[in-house]
Enzyme design. Structure first.
Site, short mmCIF file in Angstrom:
data_model
loop_
_atom_site.label_atom_id
_atom_site.label_comp_id
_atom_site.label_asym_id
_atom_site.label_seq_id
_atom_site.Cartn_x
_atom_site.Cartn_y
_atom_site.Cartn_z
CE LYS A 1 -21.54 -14.28 -10.18
NZ LYS A 1 -22.06 -13.29 -9.23
NE ARG B 1 -28.47 -14.29 -12.34
CZ ARG B 1 -27.48 -14.27 -13.24
NH1 ARG B 1 -26.29 -14.76 -12.91
NH2 ARG B 1 -27.68 -13.75 -14.44
#
Length: 288
Positions: free
Chosen positions: A228, A262
């Site tokens: 991210k 995740r």
């Protein structure tokens, strides 16, 4: 010292062991996801990648048919169904031991993937869209409730909080209560503070620093920071060079009590988390 409220989670008849950190492998079947958009749009390519992630240690495969990156356009119900349902059906047949998660907010998609063989609904909107809560409750699937400030198109435009940990905790607590009232027991609920979804870098770091605050809300905590922008901002690297930073974030999340991580890079994440879990004193993830 954090404690989990359950040892197992029932995901449509498949048990997710919450005593040990589990890896959720990311499978984007979209043309525009921020990291790997377009690579797995074809059904056979998607299935091959899911099988590979399962062989590397992924307990869950998270299928996403709509990009939720900042600025992402909306996708129609039918388009999302066309992308996701065939993949879920194939994975349910070819990976009978894996838990198939679907990253969706739409009640129509929730109903169809439940029929197709999914075990968990991973909703960035925490079942707030009209009809989503009822569809999830009727499906009998496990759910993951995520916090997001705003919507994907605008969520990174000057997000603000007076107390990011307290406000995210209060929102997730409220959503867990709503789910319980609708018939979804706490033992079938994960919570996710939503790293990168309407948060600045400092908000994200604060949430990670205090992730153990969320362990009392539901069966477990899911953390998703893989590749991210928070990693890119910290290290000043593009998406393709964020592995080491993603692994560091995953290890910190597990140390702080996350039971599901995740990840795009499953083998590496599984190995890093396994070492962390051993030091932390919880049961370790199984080697692939």
């Amino acid at each position: 010292m954090w404690e989990r409220t359950a040892m197992w989670m029932d995901c449509a008849g498949k048990k997710l062991d919450l005593r040990q950190p589990a890896i959720m492998g990311v499978l984007n079947v979209t043309p525009d996801s921020f990291s790997d958009g377009g690579r797995y749009r074809q059904l056979d390519a998607a299935v091959r990648h899911a099988v590979a992630m399962a062989s590397e240690g992924a307990t869950l495969i998270d299928v996403g048919g709509e990009s939720t990156r900042p600025g992402a356009p909306a996708v129609s119900v039918q388009e999302e169904l066309d992308r996701v349902v065939p993949v879920v059906e194939r994975l349910a047949r070819e990976l009978p031991d894996a838990i198939i998660s679907v990253d969706t907010s739409k009640p129509e998609v929730i109903r169809e993937v439940a029929r197709a063989g999914a075990g968990l609904i991973n909703d960035i909107r925490a079942l707030t869209l009209p009809g989503a809560l009822e569809a999830a409750a009727a499906s009998g699937l496990a759910v993951c409730l995520m916090h997001m400030q705003g919507a994907p198109a605008t969520m990174q435009y000057q997000p603000r909080y007076d107390d990011v940990v307290g406000e995210v905790h209060a929102f997730l607590a409220e959503r867990v209560g709503v789910c319980e009232a609708a018939g979804i027991p706490r033992q079938r609920i994960l919570v996710d503070p939503g790293f990168g979804f309407g948060k600045t870098l400092e908000h994200n770091l604060t949430l990670l620093r205090h992730l153990n605050r969320f362990a009392d809300l539901a069966a477990g905590v899911l953390a998703g920071m893989s590749r991210k922008s928070m990693i890119g901002a910290l290290l000043d690297v593009p998406v393709g060079e964020r592995l080491s930073g993603s692994l560091a974030a995953a290890v910190i999340a597990v140390w702080q009590g996350a039971c599901v991580v995740r990840a795009h890079d499953v083998r590496e994440t599984m190995q890093a988390v396994r070492v962390c879990a051993a030091v932390r004193g919880v049961a370790t993830v199984r080697a692939a």
